[in-house]
Design a protein around this motif. Structure first.
Motif, PDB file in Angstrom:
ATOM      1  N   UNK A 252      39.010  34.142  56.162  1.00  0.00           N
ATOM      2  CA  UNK A 252      39.777  34.840  55.130  1.00  0.00           C
ATOM      3  C   UNK A 252      39.629  34.186  53.764  1.00  0.00           C
ATOM      4  N   UNK A 253      39.658  32.843  53.636  1.00  0.00           N
ATOM      5  CA  UNK A 253      39.438  32.245  52.296  1.00  0.00           C
ATOM      6  C   UNK A 253      38.067  32.606  51.724  1.00  0.00           C
ATOM      7  N   UNK A 254      37.099  32.589  52.603  1.00  0.00           N
ATOM      8  CA  UNK A 254      35.763  32.961  52.115  1.00  0.00           C
ATOM      9  C   UNK A 254      35.737  34.409  51.658  1.00  0.00           C
ATOM     10  N   UNK A 255      36.466  35.271  52.408  1.00  0.00           N
ATOM     11  CA  UNK A 255      36.504  36.682  52.027  1.00  0.00           C
ATOM     12  C   UNK A 255      37.171  36.852  50.681  1.00  0.00           C
ATOM     13  N   UNK A 256      38.290  36.097  50.469  1.00  0.00           N
ATOM     14  CA  UNK A 256      38.959  36.197  49.171  1.00  0.00           C
ATOM     15  C   UNK A 256      38.064  35.713  48.041  1.00  0.00           C
ATOM     16  N   UNK A 257      37.343  34.639  48.304  1.00  0.00           N
ATOM     17  CA  UNK A 257      36.415  34.139  47.289  1.00  0.00           C
ATOM     18  C   UNK A 257      35.324  35.162  46.996  1.00  0.00           C
ATOM     19  N   UNK A 258      34.840  35.783  48.062  1.00  0.00           N
ATOM     20  CA  UNK A 258      33.812  36.817  47.870  1.00  0.00           C
ATOM     21  C   UNK A 258      34.363  38.001  47.091  1.00  0.00           C
ATOM     22  N   UNK A 259      35.649  38.369  47.399  1.00  0.00           N
ATOM     23  CA  UNK A 259      36.268  39.485  46.669  1.00  0.00           C
ATOM     24  C   UNK A 259      36.440  39.147  45.196  1.00  0.00           C
ATOM     25  N   UNK A 260      36.824  37.913  44.926  1.00  0.00           N
ATOM     26  CA  UNK A 260      36.936  37.505  43.529  1.00  0.00           C
ATOM     27  C   UNK A 260      35.579  37.571  42.826  1.00  0.00           C
ATOM     28  N   UNK A 261      34.575  37.086  43.533  1.00  0.00           N
ATOM     29  CA  UNK A 261      33.235  37.165  42.946  1.00  0.00           C
ATOM     30  C   UNK A 261      32.826  38.614  42.713  1.00  0.00           C
ATOM     31  N   UNK A 263      34.908  41.095  42.130  1.00  0.00           N
ATOM     32  CA  UNK A 263      35.656  41.603  40.980  1.00  0.00           C
ATOM     33  C   UNK A 263      35.022  41.159  39.666  1.00  0.00           C
ATOM     34  N   UNK A 264      34.660  39.872  39.611  1.00  0.00           N
ATOM     35  CA  UNK A 264      34.010  39.382  38.386  1.00  0.00           C
ATOM     36  C   UNK A 264      32.662  40.070  38.165  1.00  0.00           C
ATOM     37  N   UNK A 265      31.962  40.290  39.281  1.00  0.00           N
ATOM     38  CA  UNK A 265      30.680  40.985  39.149  1.00  0.00           C
ATOM     39  C   UNK A 265      30.879  42.418  38.670  1.00  0.00           C
ATOM     40  N   UNK A 266      31.943  43.085  39.188  1.00  0.00           N
ATOM     41  CA  UNK A 266      32.232  44.449  38.728  1.00  0.00           C
ATOM     42  C   UNK A 266      32.582  44.462  37.253  1.00  0.00           C
ATOM     43  N   UNK A 267      33.363  43.458  36.817  1.00  0.00           N
ATOM     44  CA  UNK A 267      33.689  43.376  35.389  1.00  0.00           C
ATOM     45  C   UNK A 267      32.427  43.169  34.560  1.00  0.00           C
ATOM     46  N   UNK A 268      31.561  42.278  35.044  1.00  0.00           N
ATOM     47  CA  UNK A 268      30.297  42.077  34.333  1.00  0.00           C
ATOM     48  C   UNK A 268      29.454  43.337  34.299  1.00  0.00           C
TER      49      UNK A 268
END
Length: 492
Positions: A252-261, A263-268
């Motif tokens: 789950x922590x890895x999944x959250x980190x991936x989701x954050x990445x 989100x940042x990628x979507x913003x980019x």
């Protein structure tokens, strides 16, 4: 299993096929009864009706004379009144693919592709076997021969290769396939039985059979017991899903980190999309500016070409409008001495040609109304009028002075107190000298000859009156001279 009657029928069929090759070095390995269907294509691209004919497909082998290898061919035989006759030969080394016909539900119809056919646009023939066993037997033989003699296999399309391998494993002992690899056996059988080959070899080796059994052992349950195999697959699927869920919960922590990445990628990506939109607008404006510049450059290039042509035409026109200074000096202020008469006549020629050159059709009608042309025409007219006035005055005075000189000269009429015949050689010479000048005056202005004619006639009358005592002798000479000069001065 085949019955005894079928085996006997197949044996008789093989003997019949062998008889067709008894005069050649080809040894028949296996033969099949097939139906050949040829599909033709019309001009509009529609396929016409299939034409089906009975044929025999036979696989033959022949030892090469230079090497120990065998040449394996696929022979097509047709039925005739004299029995089977070879119709076409395909070399096995050119076989590239075997493709099943999709619209045949039985699976017995296939198409063979060769890489040496001259016309690839013609639809290849379709071969239909009598049964799936015949088809599998034929394909198994082809694959085995290609593997042993060529080291490669043709491409199989539209057929289940696993099903073909299972059939080969179950019927390997009953395959009557002759292998051309056993050269000694083929030669011995050919010598003993008049070229007929009956050598048999197993399709798969012992090691290949063991590998195939080990491969199929894992799937034996699914083939024989479908329900048990389905239950087993369901249990394995549930176990895999449970393992995947457990792994997801642990990560789950890895999944959250991936989701954050993400989100940042979507913003980019969104920011990049905005920038791309701005760049597209700028590129569109730049493209429009480039098109505008190109259109203006084209217009400027056309204008430069037109200006160059216009300058060339203007230079030509200026050459016509140019008045040489030496001609202008002769026409306006030059003397009419006898020595300068040729230069004066040349200036008159130039003046006449220049005046004619400024009139259509010699000059283009588009230039006639130009201000420069009009001014130059006015200048030439002034030169002409000035020259006509000066020349007329000179000739009028010249005739009078010449006659006065001849009348006052006493030596002209007498010599040592006695009358002599007047000599007009000098008069004729002077008249011939100024005759060309008179002709140019006539071409420039015919009306200018009238006062000259009057002055010439008046002076000549005075001379004739003075020479009256001698006119009886030389009257004809004077008359001739008078007629010649009048012809020059008379208008046409």
């Amino acid at each position: 299993m085949a019955s005894a009657a079928q085996i006997g029928d197949e044996s008789e069929f093989l003997r019949t096929v062998d008889a067709a090759f008894q005069d050649s070095d080809n040894a028949v390995l296996v033969a099949f009864r097939v139906a050949k269907s040829q599909a033709s294509w019309s001009v509009a691209g529609r396929r016409n009706r299939l034409t089906t004919k009975p044929r025999v497909l036979a696989i033959t082998a022949m030892r090469s004379s230079s090497t120990q290898k065998f040449s394996v061919n696929l022979q097509v035989l047709k039925y005739s009144s004299g029995g089977l006759q070879p119709a076409k030969v395909y070399k096995l080394k050119h076989l590239t693919k075997i493709e099943a016909v999709p619209n045949d539900n039985t699976g017995c119809t296939f198409v063979m592709g060769f890489d040496n056919l001259k016309s690839q646009s013609v639809a290849p023939p379709q071969w239909t076997m009598r049964s799936l066993d015949d088809r599998n037997r034929f394909l198994t033989c082809i694959l085995k021969l290609c593997k042993e003699n060529l080291g490669r296999l043709p491409k199989i399309q539209g057929m289940d290769v696993v099903e073909l391998a299972l059939w080969a494993q179950a019927n390997v002992k009953g395959l009557p396939i002759g292998s051309p690899v056993q050269a000694d056996s083929v030669d011995a059988e050919r010598d003993q039985k008049e070229g007929k080959v009956t050598v048999e070899r197993e399709l798969l080796s012992k090691a290949e059979e063991d590998d195939m059994e080990a491969l199929l052992g894992a799937y034996l349950l699914g083939i024989d017991e479908a329900e048990a195999f389905s239950e087993r697959l369901k249990r394995e699927l549930l176990a895999l899903e449970a393992a995947n869920v457990h792994a997801i919960l642990e990560s789950e922590p890895l999944v959250e980190e991936v989701l954050q990445d993400l989100d940042s990628a979507m913003a980019g990506v969104e920011e990049m999309e905005i920038w791309l939109g701005v760049f597209n607008i700028k590129l569109r404006h730049m493209r429009e500016d480039i098109e505008s510049i190109e259109s203006r450059n084209n217009m400027l290039e056309m204008q430069v070409q037109n200006n160059a042509l216009l300058v060339g035409e203007l230079y030509k026109l200026l050459e016509r409008l140019h008045v040489p200074s030496e001609y202008a000096a002769l026409l306006t202020g030059g003397s009419f001495d006898e020595a300068r008469i040729p230069q004066t006549v040349e200036a008159c020629d130039w003046l006449a040609s220049s005046i004619r050159g400024l009139e259509p059709p010699i000059l283009d009608s588009t230039y006639v109304n130009m201000r420069a042309v009009k001014d130059k025409r006015t200048e030439l007219e002034k030169l002409k009028s000035t020259f006509l006035r000066r020349a007329s005055d000179f000739l009028r005075n010249y005739f009078s002075s010449l006659v006065d000189f001849m009348i006052t000269d006493k030596t002209y009429f007498s010599q040592r107190g006695q009358l002599k015949r007047p000599d007009h050689a000098d008069l004729r010479f002077r008249c011939r000298t100024y005759a060309r000048l008179l002709q140019h005056l006539k071409s420039l202005d015919k009306s200018s000859l009238e006062p000259l004619r009057n002055a010439y006639c008046h002076a000549l009358n005075l001379l004739l009156r003075r020479e009256m005592p001698m006119r009886r002798c030389f009257g004809y000479l004077y008359l001739f001279l008078l007629m010649r000069l009048c012809a020059i001065l008379e208008p046409p």
